[in-house]
Design a protein around this motif. Structure first.
Motif, PDB file in Angstrom:
ATOM      1  N   TYR A  17      66.104  36.029  51.310  1.00  0.00           N
ATOM      2  CA  TYR A  17      65.832  36.711  49.969  1.00  0.00           C
ATOM      3  C   TYR A  17      66.394  38.066  50.235  1.00  0.00           C
ATOM      4  O   TYR A  17      65.721  38.745  51.048  1.00  0.00           O
ATOM      5  N   HIS A  19      59.917  29.039  49.850  1.00  0.00           N
ATOM      6  CA  HIS A  19      59.866  29.761  48.587  1.00  0.00           C
ATOM      7  C   HIS A  19      58.822  30.517  48.621  1.00  0.00           C
ATOM      8  O   HIS A  19      58.839  31.897  48.116  1.00  0.00           O
ATOM      9  N   GLU A  47      64.157  36.621  59.116  1.00  0.00           N
ATOM     10  CA  GLU A  47      63.452  37.007  60.362  1.00  0.00           C
ATOM     11  C   GLU A  47      64.100  36.893  61.753  1.00  0.00           C
ATOM     12  O   GLU A  47      64.945  35.806  61.564  1.00  0.00           O
ATOM     13  N   CYS A  99      64.323  23.351  45.371  1.00  0.00           N
ATOM     14  CA  CYS A  99      62.881  23.739  45.491  1.00  0.00           C
ATOM     15  C   CYS A  99      61.882  22.564  45.679  1.00  0.00           C
ATOM     16  O   CYS A  99      60.819  22.832  45.815  1.00  0.00           O
ATOM     17  N   MET A 113      69.382  27.599  48.321  1.00  0.00           N
ATOM     18  CA  MET A 113      69.247  27.025  49.805  1.00  0.00           C
ATOM     19  C   MET A 113      70.614  26.167  50.072  1.00  0.00           C
ATOM     20  O   MET A 113      70.648  25.331  49.786  1.00  0.00           O
ATOM     21  N   ARG A 163      58.270  33.191  51.365  1.00  0.00           N
ATOM     22  CA  ARG A 163      59.389  34.325  51.635  1.00  0.00           C
ATOM     23  C   ARG A 163      59.747  35.101  50.245  1.00  0.00           C
ATOM     24  O   ARG A 163      60.162  36.316  50.392  1.00  0.00           O
ATOM     25  N   ASN A 164      59.298  34.518  49.147  1.00  0.00           N
ATOM     26  CA  ASN A 164      60.024  35.276  48.003  1.00  0.00           C
ATOM     27  C   ASN A 164      58.526  36.140  47.482  1.00  0.00           C
ATOM     28  O   ASN A 164      57.840  35.706  46.997  1.00  0.00           O
ATOM     29  N   ILE A 165      58.821  37.504  47.741  1.00  0.00           N
ATOM     30  CA  ILE A 165      57.599  38.189  47.346  1.00  0.00           C
ATOM     31  C   ILE A 165      57.874  38.700  45.992  1.00  0.00           C
ATOM     32  O   ILE A 165      56.901  39.357  45.309  1.00  0.00           O
ATOM     33  N   ASN A 219      64.022  41.185  51.871  1.00  0.00           N
ATOM     34  CA  ASN A 219      63.473  39.988  52.229  1.00  0.00           C
ATOM     35  C   ASN A 219      64.583  39.469  53.425  1.00  0.00           C
ATOM     36  O   ASN A 219      65.071  38.366  52.971  1.00  0.00           O
ATOM     37  N   HIS A 278      64.404  31.417  42.292  1.00  0.00           N
ATOM     38  CA  HIS A 278      64.511  31.074  43.797  1.00  0.00           C
ATOM     39  C   HIS A 278      65.824  31.335  44.244  1.00  0.00           C
ATOM     40  O   HIS A 278      66.867  31.151  43.609  1.00  0.00           O
ATOM     41  N   ALA A 279      65.812  31.730  45.606  1.00  0.00           N
ATOM     42  CA  ALA A 279      67.057  31.938  46.160  1.00  0.00           C
ATOM     43  C   ALA A 279      67.700  30.432  46.589  1.00  0.00           C
ATOM     44  O   ALA A 279      66.923  29.521  46.632  1.00  0.00           O
TER      45      ALA A 279
END
Lengths: 216, 185
Positions: free
Chosen positions: A200, B160, A207, A166, A192, B163-165, A204, A189-190
């Motif tokens: 996500y 982050h 796109e 992050c 990366m 996109r992180n809802i 999520n 956090h996802a």
């Protein structure tokens, strides 16, 4: 009677400087430990006088006053501080020192202007409390601990790491290094991967535009 | 003192036009003129409008004065003679960003120096320069053809935060504070 008059006289000397009084009031609302208040504000008055003044300020602001006793405020066991504390410490230290000159005006002889530092500490701590809607008593990092963490940073016991996931800069303790970023841990956090943008999951999704770019 | 809503409004007001320019390909090749790295262009332009609005919804400023303190101080006292008319859309965007950011810092310095230093990261020299500036100085300094403003958080913040809802506003603020490129480390 003579003793009481002496206290009143000393109090009036105190109250003569509004800036000093404002700073004292702000610190007293964040920490009621007499020795800490004296140490932070470089006061030389006797303990009873400071304690009385703290109690008055708490009463005026309708804050329950509990003068702490026992262990000194400067005891800091870095190994016992978990991710929650490291998360809060990262936010507090980043707020305190995030400007070109650390925001600290220097004195004529080149040292740090102590009053400026105290003002910034008070501001940073209040901002942290407001951000997470925390009352002073429930905050995971007390004002005293914040002061100790700053001292640890100054003395090199706190090291700084940057998270590759992050890109946050977070505090790490020299005696208890952790490779996990407290910000990623708290925010979940996802992770990366280096090769493409991750998603996500659960609602999520990546796109279409990003998916096209990744596929290319 | 500027409150959190003012900061959120500034973020929204500045980030959305940048994002719009990037996705319309008007600024993608000239992103360096906005002081953006290829990675931050990539991350920002991959977000959609809802996500970019989510990323801008935080109580920490996403833009900072990136020029050295003495440059800003000189620009504030340079006078209107050296003003430059904008050349294209990108220049107009830069001028608008300069103006909004300078104006908000100026308002902040007038009310609380500690707030200006801790939240906006202003140095003591810039604080002094802004304290002596008038509204005309601010307007003139933003029209000198120099970009004064850069993105404060590092590029992955946008990924982050956008996109992180699950992230609340307080968490996005904490993330912006911690991933600020002007932090002390």
């Amino acid at each position: 009677m003579a003793g009481q008059n002496k206290t009143i006289a000393e109090l009036s000397v105190w109250a003569a400087d509004p800036e000093k009084m404002y700073r004292f009031e702000a610190v007293a609302l964040l920490s009621q430990r007499t020795s800490f208040v004296k140490s932070l504000l470089c006061l030389t008055d006797n303990d009873d006088l400071i304690r009385t003044q703290i109690q008055r300020i708490c009463k005026k602001n309708e804050v329950p006053c509990k003068i702490p006793r026992g262990t000194g405020f400067d005891a800091l066991y870095l190994k016992s501080l978990g991710p929650e504390i490291r998360y809060a410490a990262s936010i507090l230290l980043n707020t305190l020192l995030a400007s070109d000159d650390g925001g600290l005006a220097t004195t004529v002889i080149g040292g740090i202007n102590h009053q400026s530092l105290v003002d910034r500490m008070i501001y940073s701590y209040r901002r942290y409390l407001r951000l997470f809607l925390l009352p002073v008593v429930d905050a995971p990092v007390s004002f005293e601990l914040f002061f100790n963490l700053y001292k640890a940073y100054e003395s090199g016991n706190i090291e700084i790491s940057m998270c590759a996931n992050c890109e946050s800069t977070f505090t790490n303790f020299r005696v208890a290094q952790s490779i996990k970023c407290p910000v990623c841990q708290t925010h979940r956090h996802a992770e990366m991967p280096r090769t493409h943008l991750p998603s996500y999951s659960q609602g999520n999704e990546i796109e279409p535009a990003v998916r096209r770019r990744v596929a290319m | 003192m500027l409150n959190d809503r003012d900061i959120k409004e500034e973020n929204d007001q500045l980030l959305v036009p940048r994002w719009r320019m990037l996705i319309e390909q008007r600024a993608k090749t000239d992103a360096m003129r906005l002081g953006m790295t290829p990675l931050s262009v990539e991350y920002i332009s991959s977000l959609d409008e809802i996500q970019i609005k989510r990323a801008s919804d935080c109580s920490s400023p996403l833009f900072y004065l990136s020029q050295p303190s003495d440059v800003i101080a000189k620009l504030l006292t340079a006078g209107v003679e050296s003003d430059i008319a904008p050349f294209d859309d990108l220049d107009r965007l830069v001028q608008n960003e300069n103006y909004v950011v300078l104006l908000n810092r100026w308002a902040s310095v007038k009310t609380s120096v500690v707030h200006a230093q801790c939240t906006f990261g202003l140095s003591a020299a810039v604080v002094r320069a802004l304290q002596g500036a008038t509204i005309n100085d601010i307007k003139s300094a933003s029209q000198k053809g120099i970009r004064l403003v850069s993105l404060a958080p590092r590029s992955k913040y946008f990924f982050h935060a956008g996109r992180n809802i699950r992230l609340q506003r307080s968490m996005r603020t904490a993330l912006a504070v911690c991933s600020s490129s002007r932090a002390f480390f």
